[in-house]
Write a protein that holds these residues in place. Structure first.
Motif, PDB file in Angstrom:
ATOM      1  N   HIS A  82       0.848  -1.001  -0.008  1.00  0.00           N
ATOM      2  CA  HIS A  82       0.070  -0.001  -0.026  1.00  0.00           C
ATOM      3  C   HIS A  82       0.859   1.116  -0.133  1.00  0.00           C
ATOM      4  O   HIS A  82       1.928   1.402   0.686  1.00  0.00           O
ATOM      5  CB  HIS A  82      -0.794  -0.098   1.354  1.00  0.00           C
ATOM      6  N   THR A  83       0.648   2.095  -0.725  1.00  0.00           N
ATOM      7  CA  THR A  83       1.329   3.451  -0.806  1.00  0.00           C
ATOM      8  C   THR A  83       0.594   4.654   0.017  1.00  0.00           C
ATOM      9  O   THR A  83      -0.401   4.673  -0.454  1.00  0.00           O
ATOM     10  CB  THR A  83       1.408   3.686  -2.479  1.00  0.00           C
ATOM     11  N   ARG A  84       1.538   5.168   0.843  1.00  0.00           N
ATOM     12  CA  ARG A  84       1.299   6.284   1.482  1.00  0.00           C
ATOM     13  C   ARG A  84       2.018   7.231   1.171  1.00  0.00           C
ATOM     14  O   ARG A  84       3.147   7.156   0.262  1.00  0.00           O
ATOM     15  CB  ARG A  84       1.321   6.194   3.026  1.00  0.00           C
ATOM     16  N   SER A  85       1.770   8.585   1.130  1.00  0.00           N
ATOM     17  CA  SER A  85       2.505   9.669   0.838  1.00  0.00           C
ATOM     18  C   SER A  85       2.694  10.584   1.815  1.00  0.00           C
ATOM     19  O   SER A  85       1.691  10.893   2.676  1.00  0.00           O
ATOM     20  CB  SER A  85       2.115  10.194  -0.765  1.00  0.00           C
ATOM     21  N   CYS A  86       3.935  11.366   1.641  1.00  0.00           N
ATOM     22  CA  CYS A  86       3.890  12.713   2.777  1.00  0.00           C
ATOM     23  C   CYS A  86       4.598  13.559   1.840  1.00  0.00           C
ATOM     24  O   CYS A  86       5.578  13.347   1.070  1.00  0.00           O
ATOM     25  CB  CYS A  86       4.822  12.257   3.931  1.00  0.00           C
ATOM     26  N   LEU A  87       4.299  14.830   2.058  1.00  0.00           N
ATOM     27  CA  LEU A  87       4.913  16.067   1.374  1.00  0.00           C
ATOM     28  C   LEU A  87       6.413  16.222   2.089  1.00  0.00           C
ATOM     29  O   LEU A  87       6.741  16.292   2.788  1.00  0.00           O
ATOM     30  CB  LEU A  87       4.103  17.130   1.796  1.00  0.00           C
TER      31      LEU A  87
END
Length: 122
Positions: free
Chosen positions: A105-110
Motif C-alpha cells: 500500500h502506498t502512503r505519501s507525505c509532502l
C-alpha cells in the motif's frame, strides 16, 4: 526512463513482505501507476516480466527492488515521498503480493525543505 532523487521508502512490514516474495520469485521491481483500480497499490513484478517505459520515472529502490512510477502520476506526486507499507488484504491481480492476505500500500507525505517548509507546489 528518467530517474528522480530517491523519493521512496518502505516500512519494516513492507520489507518483510518483499523479502518473502524475493525468496520465492527472485529479483522484482515495483511500478506505481495512476490507474483507477488499486491506485494506492504499487504492483510488484518479477524483473523482466514488466517493461519499464521511457516515460516512467525511477523513484529509487526498496529492499533492493527498483521502484518506478508512471510519468503522469509522478507529475501529480512530485512533491511527495512515497512510503510503501504492507496492510491486510489482497494485492493487485497481476502483482506478486496477491493471494498472501497482505498487500503493498502506498502512503505519501509532502517533502519539506530544510527550513521545514512544504516543497514548492505542495
Amino acid at each position: 526512463m528518467t530517474e528522480a532523487p530517491s523519493r521512496v521508502s518502505a516500512t519494516p512490514a513492507a520489507l518483510a513482505l518483499l523479502a518473502e516474495i524475493q525468496r520465492e520469485h527472485g529479483p522484482v521491481l515495483f511500478h506505481q501507476s495512476g490507474g483507477c483500480c488499486d491506485g494506492s497499490s504499487p504492483m510488484c513484478y518479477p524483473q523482466g516480466d514488466f517493461l519499464v517505459g521511457e516515460a516512467d520515472v525511477k523513484l529509487g529502490e526498496i529492499g533492493g527492488a527498483p521502484f518506478f512510477i508512471g510519468a503522469a502520476q509522478y507529475e501529480a506526486w512530485k512533491h511527495t515521498e512515497l512510503v510503501i507499507d504492507a496492510v491486510p488484504g489482497r494485492g493487485g491481480m497481476f502483482s506478486l503480493d496477491n493471494g498472501r492476505e497482505q498487500r503493498f500500500h502506498t502512503r505519501s507525505c509532502l517533502i519539506r525543505d530544510r527550513a521545514g517548509r512544504d516543497a514548492p507546489g505542495g
